[in-house]
Design a protein around this motif. Structure first.
Motif, PDB file in Angstrom:
ATOM      1  N   ASN A  40      -2.051   5.718 -21.858  1.00 55.16           N
ATOM      2  CA  ASN A  40      -2.243   7.038 -22.480  1.00 55.16           C
ATOM      3  C   ASN A  40      -2.459   8.166 -21.473  1.00 55.16           C
ATOM      4  N   ASP A  41      -2.467   7.857 -20.161  1.00 53.84           N
ATOM      5  CA  ASP A  41      -2.534   8.918 -19.154  1.00 53.84           C
ATOM      6  C   ASP A  41      -1.233   9.717 -19.157  1.00 53.84           C
ATOM      7  N   GLU A  42      -1.348  11.035 -19.075  1.00 55.95           N
ATOM      8  CA  GLU A  42      -0.176  11.893 -18.886  1.00 55.95           C
ATOM      9  C   GLU A  42       0.056  12.044 -17.376  1.00 55.95           C
ATOM     10  N   VAL A  43       1.289  11.826 -16.933  1.00 54.45           N
ATOM     11  CA  VAL A  43       1.595  11.895 -15.499  1.00 54.45           C
ATOM     12  C   VAL A  43       2.697  12.913 -15.251  1.00 54.45           C
ATOM     13  N   ALA A  44       2.671  13.495 -14.057  1.00 56.47           N
ATOM     14  CA  ALA A  44       3.676  14.473 -13.659  1.00 56.47           C
ATOM     15  C   ALA A  44       4.729  13.805 -12.785  1.00 56.47           C
ATOM     16  N   LYS A  45       5.890  14.391 -12.727  1.00 58.87           N
ATOM     17  CA  LYS A  45       6.948  13.895 -11.842  1.00 58.87           C
ATOM     18  C   LYS A  45       6.446  13.938 -10.400  1.00 58.87           C
ATOM     19  N   GLY A  46       6.587  12.824  -9.684  1.00 57.49           N
ATOM     20  CA  GLY A  46       6.143  12.745  -8.301  1.00 57.49           C
ATOM     21  C   GLY A  46       4.681  12.390  -8.137  1.00 57.49           C
ATOM     22  N   GLN A  47       3.939  12.171  -9.235  1.00 58.70           N
ATOM     23  CA  GLN A  47       2.525  11.796  -9.142  1.00 58.70           C
ATOM     24  C   GLN A  47       2.398  10.346  -8.693  1.00 58.70           C
ATOM     25  N   LYS A  48       1.447  10.082  -7.808  1.00 60.34           N
ATOM     26  CA  LYS A  48       1.220   8.707  -7.356  1.00 60.34           C
ATOM     27  C   LYS A  48       0.576   7.914  -8.483  1.00 60.34           C
ATOM     28  N   ILE A  49       1.215   6.804  -8.897  1.00 59.25           N
ATOM     29  CA  ILE A  49       0.725   6.027 -10.029  1.00 59.25           C
ATOM     30  C   ILE A  49       0.307   4.610  -9.639  1.00 59.25           C
ATOM     31  N   ALA A  50       0.720   4.168  -8.433  1.00 63.76           N
ATOM     32  CA  ALA A  50       0.408   2.801  -8.016  1.00 63.76           C
ATOM     33  C   ALA A  50       0.599   2.675  -6.519  1.00 63.76           C
ATOM     34  N   GLU A  51       0.247   1.488  -6.009  1.00 63.69           N
ATOM     35  CA  GLU A  51       0.499   1.160  -4.600  1.00 63.69           C
ATOM     36  C   GLU A  51       1.401  -0.060  -4.548  1.00 63.69           C
ATOM     37  N   GLY A  66       0.783  -1.227   0.000  1.00 64.02           N
ATOM     38  CA  GLY A  66       0.000   0.000   0.000  1.00 64.02           C
ATOM     39  C   GLY A  66       0.814   1.276   0.000  1.00 64.02           C
ATOM     40  N   ASP A  67       2.150   1.170   0.201  1.00 65.25           N
ATOM     41  CA  ASP A  67       2.996   2.374   0.128  1.00 65.25           C
ATOM     42  C   ASP A  67       2.857   3.015  -1.257  1.00 65.25           C
ATOM     43  N   PRO A  68       2.906   4.348  -1.320  1.00 66.08           N
ATOM     44  CA  PRO A  68       2.758   5.008  -2.621  1.00 66.08           C
ATOM     45  C   PRO A  68       3.953   4.754  -3.535  1.00 66.08           C
ATOM     46  N   VAL A  69       3.654   4.636  -4.818  1.00 64.46           N
ATOM     47  CA  VAL A  69       4.673   4.538  -5.868  1.00 64.46           C
ATOM     48  C   VAL A  69       4.495   5.764  -6.756  1.00 64.46           C
ATOM     49  N   TYR A  70       5.583   6.496  -6.993  1.00 66.43           N
ATOM     50  CA  TYR A  70       5.511   7.772  -7.706  1.00 66.43           C
ATOM     51  C   TYR A  70       6.200   7.686  -9.070  1.00 66.43           C
ATOM     52  N   ALA A  71       5.718   8.486 -10.006  1.00 65.95           N
ATOM     53  CA  ALA A  71       6.390   8.614 -11.307  1.00 65.95           C
ATOM     54  C   ALA A  71       7.732   9.300 -11.087  1.00 65.95           C
ATOM     55  N   ALA A  72       8.822   8.693 -11.582  1.00 64.92           N
ATOM     56  CA  ALA A  72      10.161   9.237 -11.368  1.00 64.92           C
ATOM     57  C   ALA A  72      10.452  10.434 -12.264  1.00 64.92           C
TER      58      ALA A  72
END
Length: 286
Positions: free
Chosen positions: A244-255, A196-202
């Motif tokens: 196709n989602d656009e993500v920002a640096k540091g955005q939570k993308i998974a758990e 469940g810890d957050p995973v972020y876009a690098a």
């Protein structure tokens, strides 16, 4: 009276013969949404139609034919992208190409019934981000289906590659590194954590894969950052982004999770021109 009864008997026998002829088995036709029934053995136009083979998945067919998964679902009126059958005819071109409005049907096979998928609007089809017909072992060919830039020939860079000093990359998780990069046995780094810890876009980019179709990676997200770099996030328990989602640096993308892993952890890779590189050369020190 005998002649009359005999005449009635002959008429009854003839009627039963006609009914028996109507019930005789025949070849089940392949239905088309815009034309009369045609035999199942009619020639198939390979430019607009694909016949499902053993081992095929809808995702694999979409990538093979250069189409999006959403297009195939819409054009064929599929209510569940995970359920396709061997012998099924799938439209691989827009409805305005070829026959105009063909609907996917399952070709009859011994021991199974024909299922006609209902036509649905392309704006109302839910896209499932789960296994597309099962997982497959890791190989360069399997990875190429997940990461479109995989297998690209290495091109000598015109400028030095991005590194930690460029400030482009950030850590995808807050845990400690428990396994480092090894070109032969570990194509990235493993970061410890709790379920469940957050995973972020690098780094900022576009999601090119979100699913679990590659054995050994579990629930997986792949982000394309530019023409050179992709990043990989594996073993998650929940995926929060879709293709196709656009993500920002540091955005939570998974758990963080333990899918296809021996313990809860994040497996993180950076791939340059489709080839895995050591993430520690890119991530900032901490």
């Amino acid at each position: 009276m005998r002649i009359h009864n005999r005449t009635k008997t002959l008429a009854l026998v003839a009627a039963l013969g006609i009914l028996g002829g109507c019930a005789a088995p025949g070849t089940a036709p392949v239905r088309n949404g815009s034309s009369a029934a045609a035999p199942a053995t009619a020639p198939v136009d390979s430019s607009t139609t694909y016949v499902v083979r053993p081992g095929d998945t809808l995702l694999g067919i979409a990538r093979q034919k250069g189409r999006s998964l959403a297009d195939l679902v819409s054009w064929n009126g599929l209510s569940n992208p995970d359920q396709i059958e061997v012998g099924q005819h799938l439209r691989i071109a827009p409805p305005d190409v070829g026959t105009g409005s063909a609907v996917a049907v399952a070709v009859p096979v011994p021991g199974s019934s024909v299922t006609v998928a209902p036509a649905v609007s392309s704006t109302s089809v839910p896209i499932q981000q789960g296994p597309q017909g099962g997982t497959q072992p890791y190989s360069d060919q399997a990875w190429a289906k997940v990461d479109p830039s995989a297998g690209a020939a290495a091109i000598p860079p015109a400028k030095p590659p991005a590194t930690a000093t460029d400030g482009k990359w950030s850590w995808p998780s807050g845990g400690r590194v428990i396994t480092g990069y090894n070109e032969a046995s570990n194509k990235g780094v493993d970061i410890a954590g709790n379920p469940g810890d957050p995973v972020y876009a690098a780094a900022p980019g576009k999601v090119v894969y979100s699913g679990s179709g590659l054995r050994g990676y579990g629930k997986l997200v792949v982000i394309k950052h530019d023409q050179e770099y992709n990043s990989v996030y594996a073993h998650n328990q929940n995926l929060l982004v879709k293709e196709n989602d656009e993500v920002a640096k540091g955005q939570k993308i998974a758990e963080l999770g333990s899918t296809d892993a021996d313990r809860p952890k994040l497996h993180f890779e950076i791939r340059r021109q489709g080839r895995a590189v050591d993430p520690m050369q890119y991530l900032p020190p901490r």
